[in-house]
Design a protein around this motif. Structure first.
Motif, short mmCIF file in Angstrom:
data_model
loop_
_atom_site.label_atom_id
_atom_site.label_comp_id
_atom_site.label_asym_id
_atom_site.label_seq_id
_atom_site.Cartn_x
_atom_site.Cartn_y
_atom_site.Cartn_z
N LEU A 40 0.82 -1.21 0.00
CA LEU A 40 0.00 0.00 0.00
C LEU A 40 0.85 1.26 0.00
O LEU A 40 0.44 2.30 -0.53
CB LEU A 40 -0.94 0.00 1.20
N ALA A 41 2.02 1.18 0.61
CA ALA A 41 2.92 2.35 0.63
C ALA A 41 3.32 2.75 -0.79
O ALA A 41 3.59 3.92 -1.06
CB ALA A 41 4.16 2.04 1.46
N LEU A 42 3.35 1.80 -1.71
CA LEU A 42 3.65 2.09 -3.11
C LEU A 42 2.39 2.45 -3.88
O LEU A 42 2.37 3.40 -4.66
CB LEU A 42 4.32 0.88 -3.76
N LEU A 43 1.33 1.70 -3.66
CA LEU A 43 0.11 1.88 -4.45
C LEU A 43 -0.53 3.25 -4.23
O LEU A 43 -1.19 3.78 -5.13
CB LEU A 43 -0.89 0.78 -4.13
N HIS A 44 -0.36 3.82 -3.06
CA HIS A 44 -0.93 5.15 -2.78
C HIS A 44 -0.18 6.27 -3.51
O HIS A 44 -0.62 7.42 -3.46
CB HIS A 44 -0.93 5.43 -1.28
N PHE A 45 0.93 5.93 -4.19
CA PHE A 45 1.70 6.97 -4.89
C PHE A 45 1.85 6.69 -6.38
O PHE A 45 2.66 7.34 -7.05
CB PHE A 45 3.06 7.15 -4.22
N VAL A 46 1.09 5.78 -6.89
CA VAL A 46 1.11 5.52 -8.33
C VAL A 46 0.62 6.78 -9.06
O VAL A 46 -0.44 7.32 -8.76
CB VAL A 46 0.22 4.32 -8.69
N GLY A 47 1.41 7.27 -10.00
CA GLY A 47 1.05 8.48 -10.75
C GLY A 47 1.35 9.78 -10.03
O GLY A 47 1.06 10.85 -10.56
N ARG A 48 1.94 9.68 -8.85
CA ARG A 48 2.24 10.89 -8.06
C ARG A 48 3.75 11.08 -7.91
O ARG A 48 4.54 10.15 -8.10
CB ARG A 48 1.61 10.78 -6.67
N ASP A 49 4.13 12.28 -7.52
CA ASP A 49 5.52 12.56 -7.20
C ASP A 49 5.75 12.21 -5.73
O ASP A 49 5.23 12.88 -4.83
CB ASP A 49 5.84 14.04 -7.44
N ALA A 50 6.50 11.16 -5.48
CA ALA A 50 6.73 10.69 -4.12
C ALA A 50 8.15 11.02 -3.65
O ALA A 50 8.67 10.38 -2.73
CB ALA A 50 6.50 9.18 -4.04
N SER A 51 8.77 12.03 -4.26
CA SER A 51 10.17 12.35 -3.95
C SER A 51 10.38 12.61 -2.46
O SER A 51 11.30 12.07 -1.84
CB SER A 51 10.62 13.58 -4.75
N ASP A 52 9.54 13.45 -1.86
CA ASP A 52 9.73 13.80 -0.46
C ASP A 52 9.49 12.60 0.45
O ASP A 52 10.23 12.38 1.43
CB ASP A 52 8.78 14.95 -0.07
N GLU A 53 8.45 11.84 0.15
CA GLU A 53 8.15 10.66 0.97
C GLU A 53 9.26 9.63 0.88
O GLU A 53 9.66 9.03 1.89
CB GLU A 53 6.82 10.03 0.52
N ILE A 54 9.79 9.42 -0.33
CA ILE A 54 10.87 8.45 -0.51
C ILE A 54 12.12 8.90 0.24
O ILE A 54 12.79 8.10 0.90
CB ILE A 54 11.16 8.25 -2.02
N GLN A 55 12.44 10.19 0.15
CA GLN A 55 13.60 10.71 0.88
C GLN A 55 13.43 10.54 2.38
O GLN A 55 14.37 10.20 3.09
CB GLN A 55 13.78 12.20 0.54
N ALA A 56 12.21 10.78 2.87
CA ALA A 56 11.96 10.73 4.31
C ALA A 56 12.05 9.30 4.87
O ALA A 56 12.44 9.10 6.02
CB ALA A 56 10.59 11.33 4.62
N TYR A 57 11.68 8.32 4.05
CA TYR A 57 11.54 6.95 4.55
C TYR A 57 12.70 6.02 4.22
O TYR A 57 12.72 4.88 4.70
CB TYR A 57 10.26 6.33 4.00
N HIS A 58 13.67 6.47 3.43
CA HIS A 58 14.73 5.57 3.00
C HIS A 58 16.12 6.11 3.34
O HIS A 58 16.35 7.32 3.31
CB HIS A 58 14.64 5.31 1.48
N SER A 59 17.01 5.20 3.63
CA SER A 59 18.40 5.55 3.91
C SER A 59 19.12 5.91 2.61
O SER A 59 18.61 5.66 1.51
CB SER A 59 19.11 4.36 4.57
N GLU A 60 20.31 6.46 2.74
CA GLU A 60 21.09 6.83 1.56
C GLU A 60 21.39 5.59 0.70
O GLU A 60 21.37 5.65 -0.53
CB GLU A 60 22.41 7.48 1.99
#
Length: 536
Positions: free
Chosen positions: A47-67
Motif C-alpha cells: 500500500l505504501a507504493l500503491l498510494h503513490f502511483v502516478g504521483r511525485d513521491a520524492s519527499d516521501e521516498i527521501q523521508a523513509y529511505h536511507s542513503e
C-alpha cells in the motif's frame, strides 16, 4: 537506469501505462517502474507504493529511505517525466484512491478489480471517499477519468515551493547530525528505566503486592512501546535486520504484540494521514468516528472491508466523548486481536515482505513465549479473580500511549486535498504536537513532537526536540501552521471533536427516514436506466 538523453515521457503516456497495469511512481524527476515482485515484497507494504502511483513521491521516498536504499531505488528509473513551468509533475490520482486494485486472475496474471465505489460528500471538493461497491455499470478497469484529479483550490506553485523548501530542511537536518542515534545519552537512561520498572514489578510480585506489580508491569510495557516504535522506523541502529530483531524481542517476546503488524499498519498511517478511507489509525468504527464521513459506511482500503455505520455503531458513537478514556484504557486487547489476525493472514501469504519466513516464525515463537510467561504470572496470582484484576490493571497502566497517539491526530483535518498536496503541507495539516517540559518527555516517549516525527520518521526520537526548532522555522517561512497544544488543551480538543460528531449522530437519526426514501428512489431510477439500456 534510463539514459538522461532520452526525451521526457509524456503525462498521457504514463497515464495509459498505469491503466495498462504498470506501477509507476515519480521520483526526483524520474519515472520509476516498480516490478510486481517488489510491490509484493516491499518492506513498507504494498500500500505504501500503491498510494503513490502516478504521483511525485520524492519527499516521501527521501523521508523513509536511507542513503543506501535511495541509490538502489534509481535502478527502477525508465526515463524522465514531463514537468510544468515550475518544474513540477502534474499528479494523477492513484487507482487505489478510486477503489481499483490488481488481483490475480485464474490464468495467473494480474487483472483490475473494482473493490469499492467512490463517494464525494460535498460537491466542489477534492475529497474522494470509498463506499460499498456498486455493480451497476462497473468497467473492466479504471479509465482516464479515474486518474484525473478534481480541480483544487491549492496553489500548485505554493505546493512546489513547500516541497523545495522541505528538501533544503531535510539537508539541514542531515548536516546537523540529527540522524545519529545518541546511544549513551538517549537510550542509556531508557534501558535503566525499563530495567528498574521490570525489576520493581518482579519484586512486588514476589512480595505478593499484586496490583502494584501489575501497574509496574504496565508502565514497563508503556515505555517499551516507544522503543519498538523507533525500531519499526529503523531509527535506532538504522539497519533493518538489527532493528527488526530487537523490535521482535521487545514487542512479541516481552509485550505479546506483532511488530510486523504494527509496521505494516503504521507506514500506511504516515503516508495517508487522517484520510477516512485509507488511514487505519483513524478507522475505529464502531467505537469512534472523528468525522461525519464515517456515517456513510466507508470502505477501508487497508482492512479491505466496509466500516458499517449500523445501529450499534450509532449508539456507541453517540456516546463516544463519554466512553473515550474507558475504550482507550482497554485498547491493548484490540492490539492483540489485530496482531494475531495479521500473523494468521501472513501465514498464507506466499510473497511476504522483506524478512521472509524467519521474521514470521520468530514472531510466532515470541507470541507463544509471551503467553507462557505472562500466563504463569496470572496463574501464580492464586485465584481467577486476582488473575483477572492483575490482567486488567497491567493493561490499563499501559494505556496512556493510546491517549498520546490520538491527541496527535484526532483533532486535526480529515479532508482529502487531492494528489497535488505536498508532503510537508499534508503532514502539518493533519498532525499536532503535545507541549510538555523536557523533564516529562519520557512519559510521552518523545513522540509528543509528532509534527517533526511525521516529517522525518527515521529521525531518532531523542533528537526530535532539536529538529523541531528547524521545522518551526520552516513552517513560519512557508506560511504553514505548526499546531501544538498543551496536554490538557489537547485532550479538550479531542473530546470536543468527538462530542461534535456524536451530536451529529442524533441529527442523522432524525433525518434517516427521509434519506433512506431518497436513496431508494435514486437507486430505482438508476436501475431503470440500466435496464432500459440493456433492453434497448
Amino acid at each position: 537506469m534510463a539514459s538522461p538523453k532520452m526525451s521526457p515521457i509524456p503525462r498521457s503516456s504514463i497515464a495509459q501505462r498505469i491503466l495498462d497495469g504498470e506501477t509507476l511512481i515519480v521520483y526526483d524527476g524520474q519515472l520509476l517502474k516498480i516490478p510486481q515482485s517488489w510491490v509484493d515484497a516491499h518492506p513498507g507494504g504494498s500500500l505504501a507504493l500503491l498510494h503513490f502511483v502516478g504521483r511525485d513521491a520524492s519527499d516521501e521516498i527521501q523521508a523513509y529511505h536511507s542513503e543506501h536504499a535511495l541509490k538502489l531505488i534509481k535502478r527502477y528509473s525508465v526515463g524522465a517525466v514531463e514537468t510544468d513551468e515550475h518544474g513540477s509533475w502534474e499528479a494523477l490520482v492513484p487507482p487505489i484512491m478510486t477503489g481499483w486494485v490488481r488481483k490475480p486472475a485464474s490464468n495467473g496474471t494480474k487483472e483490475w478489480y473494482n473493490e469499492s465505489s467512490t463517494f464525494a460528500p460535498l460537491e466542489g471538493t477534492t475529497d474522494i471517499l470509498l463506499v460499498k461497491r456498486d455493480d451497476l455499470g462497473v468497467e473492466k478497469g479504471p479509465t482516464l477519468s479515474n486518474l484525473t484529479p478534481s480541480p483544487t483550490s491549492l496553489s500548485l506553485k505554493a505546493q512546489a515551493d513547500h516541497s523545495a523548501a522541505y528538501k533544503l530542511l531535510h539537508k539541514r537536518i542531515v548536516d546537523a547530525g540529527l540522524y545519529k542515534t545518541p546511544y549513551l545519552t538517549g537510550y542509556g537512561p531508557e534501558v535503566l528505566r525499563y530495567t528498574m520498572l521490570a525489576g520493581l514489578s518482579a519484586y512486588a510480585y514476589y512480595r505478593n503486592w499484586l496490583m502494584t506489580s501489575a501497574a509496574l508491569l504496565g508502565f514497563t510495557w508503556h515505555q517499551l512501546v516507544f522503543t519498538v516504535h523507533d525500531l519499526g522506523h529503523m531509527g535506532v541502529t538504522h539497519d533493518w535486520t538489527f532493528d527488526r530483531l530487537i523490535a521482535i524481542l521487545i514487542a512479541d517476546w516481552i509485550g505479546g504484540l506483532s511488530v510486523g503488524w504494527w509496521v505494516h499498519n503504521h507506514n500506511v498511517h504516515h503516508l495517508v494521514t487522517n484520510h477516512p478511507s485509507h488511514d487505519p489509525d483513524i478507522q475505529h468504527i464502531p467505537f469512534f468516528a472523528i468525522s461525519p464521513s464515517f456515517f456513510f459506511n466507508l470502505w477501508s482500503s487497508y482492512y479491505k472491508r466496509i466500516m458499517p455505520f449500523d445501529a450499534f455503531s450509532q449508539f456507541l458513537i453517540s456516546l463516544q466523548h463519554r466512553i473515550f478514556y474507558v475504550v482507550l484504557a482497554l485498547a491493548r486487547f484490540n492490539l492483540y486481536r489485530n496482531s494475531y489476525v495479521f500473523l494468521v493472514q501472513s501465514a498464507f501469504d506466499k510473497k511476504r515482505a522483506r524478512g521472509g519466513r524467519w521474521t514470521w516464525w520468530l514472531e510466532v515463537a515470541g507470541i507463544a513465549f509471551f503467553w507462557c510467561w505472562f500466563g504463569s504470572v496470572l496463574y501464580g496470582c492464586g485465584s481467577w479473580k486476582k488473575a483477572f484484576m492483575y490482567l486488567l490493571v497491567s493493561h490499563i497502566a499501559a494505556s496512556p500511549v493510546h491517549v498520546q497517539i490520538v491527541l496527535s491526530h484526532f483533532s486535526m483535518s480529515t479532508a482529502d486535498l487531492g494528489p497535488v498536496e505536498s508532503f510537508p503541507h499534508r503532514q502539518l495539516r493533519t498532525t499536532t504536537d503535545v507541549i510538555c517540559p523536557p523533564s516529562l518527555a519520557f512519559v510521552h516517549g518523545g513522540l509528543h513532537l509528532q509534527v517533526t516525527h511525521h516529517l522525518f520518521p527515521r529521525l531518532p526520537r531523542h533528537n526530535l526536540r532539536k529538529a523541531s526548532m528547524l521545522v518551526k522555522e520552516f513552517a513560519q517561512e512557508q506560511g504553514l501552521v505548526y499546531a501544538e497544544f498543551g496536554f490538557a488543551e489537547g485532550n479538550s480538543e479531542v473530546v470536543g471533536v468527538l462530542r461534535g460528531v456524536a451530536e451529529q449522530v442524533g441529527i442523522v437519526g432524525r433525518v434517516a427516514g427521509a434519506e433512506v426514501k431518497e436513496v431508494i428512489e435514486r437507486w430505482e431510477s438508476q436501475w431503470e436506466q440500466v435496464s432500459d439500456k440493456k433492453t434497448g
